[in-house]
Design an enzyme around this catalytic site. Structure first.
Site, mmCIF file in Angstrom:
data_model
loop_
_atom_site.group_PDB
_atom_site.id
_atom_site.type_symbol
_atom_site.label_atom_id
_atom_site.label_comp_id
_atom_site.label_asym_id
_atom_site.label_seq_id
_atom_site.Cartn_x
_atom_site.Cartn_y
_atom_site.Cartn_z
ATOM 1 N N GLU A 180 -1.849 -7.250 7.859
ATOM 2 C CA GLU A 180 -0.195 -7.227 8.407
ATOM 3 C C GLU A 180 -0.004 -8.007 9.537
ATOM 4 O O GLU A 180 -1.054 -8.363 10.281
ATOM 5 C CB GLU A 180 -0.093 -5.704 8.614
ATOM 6 C CG GLU A 180 1.384 -5.301 9.237
ATOM 7 C CD GLU A 180 2.492 -5.542 8.192
ATOM 8 O OE1 GLU A 180 2.974 -6.939 8.149
ATOM 9 O OE2 GLU A 180 3.141 -5.002 7.279
ATOM 10 N N HIS A 183 0.852 -1.179 0.014
ATOM 11 C CA HIS A 183 -0.063 0.195 0.155
ATOM 12 C C HIS A 183 0.799 1.231 -0.087
ATOM 13 O O HIS A 183 2.140 1.016 0.506
ATOM 14 C CB HIS A 183 -0.860 -0.045 1.117
ATOM 15 C CG HIS A 183 -0.284 -0.017 2.642
ATOM 16 N ND1 HIS A 183 0.471 0.951 3.129
ATOM 17 C CD2 HIS A 183 0.168 -1.065 3.497
ATOM 18 C CE1 HIS A 183 1.075 0.639 4.153
ATOM 19 N NE2 HIS A 183 0.803 -0.529 4.414
#
Length: 202
Positions: free
Chosen positions: A79, A9
């Site tokens: 994550e 990202h």
């Protein structure tokens, strides 16, 4: 061969502060928005047949910016859960105990409440194998820096201690023999229209 394109990202406000995010979230910074928009040219050139993302906000925002806001999401691609270190800054952690910080980066230390590296790696690998096997053609996964390091460990036997940081808004490309999802070849790392940032925090 089938390609797995792993996009990190764009930079978030916490990334800009060198603050560890884990499974907490912060919005993309202006720089991160621009990184994602620039990467969209690579997405068009690579022409992935399928797209998936982590279900966290920063990856969903990035997927939207590259033109795939309607792609499915998967919690297995989140994550690394950083437990008690979530929200702490990289400089503060290094000042407190540099050896402990580097042991964590190498997957050899687990902060209180965090996922052990092996559990995280196996979670990510299971999710990616699912999506690789679920269809045909190249797969783009919009994910996180830790997820990319976990994939390199799982598919290339490249432990995190050997991997330089993943720059926001870049791609890493792995090639698989279709139907053989245990190992891969590395085609590219930190690919994008940005200068690699080796000091970036996860």
């Amino acid at each position: 061969m089938m390609r797995l394109i792993l996009m990190r990202h764009g930079e978030t406000t916490w990334n800009a502060q060198s603050r560890l995010q884990g499974q907490d979230n912060s919005d993309l910074s202006e720089r991160g928005i621009e990184q994602a928009r620039r990467f969209s040219a690579f997405v068009r050139a690579l022409k992935p047949a399928r797209v998936v993302s982590s279900d966290l906000g920063r990856t969903r925002q990035t997927a939207e910016l590259i033109g795939h806001g309607d792609c499915p999401s998967d919690a297995r691609l989140r994550e690394w859960d950083m437990g008690s270190w979530t929200g702490r800054t990289k400089p503060d952690l290094i000042a407190a105990d540099a050896e402990l910080y580097h042991a964590w980066r190498a997957g050899a230390y687990t902060p209180e409440g965090s996922e052990p590296w092996a559990v995280f790696r196996d979670r990510v690998a299971g999710g990616l194998r699912h999506w690789l096997a679920a269809g045909s053609g190249d797969l783009l996964a919009v994910v996180h820096g830790g997820v990319i390091r976990a994939a390199l460990d799982a598919f290339l036997q490249m432990p995190p201690a050997r991997v330089i940081p993943v720059t926001p808004g870049t791609g890493t490309i792995l090639s698989f023999t279709p139907g053989v999802w245990e190992t891969a070849q590395l085609e590219g790392y930190n690919i994008g229209a940005v200068v690699p940032d080796l000091s970036v925090a996860d």
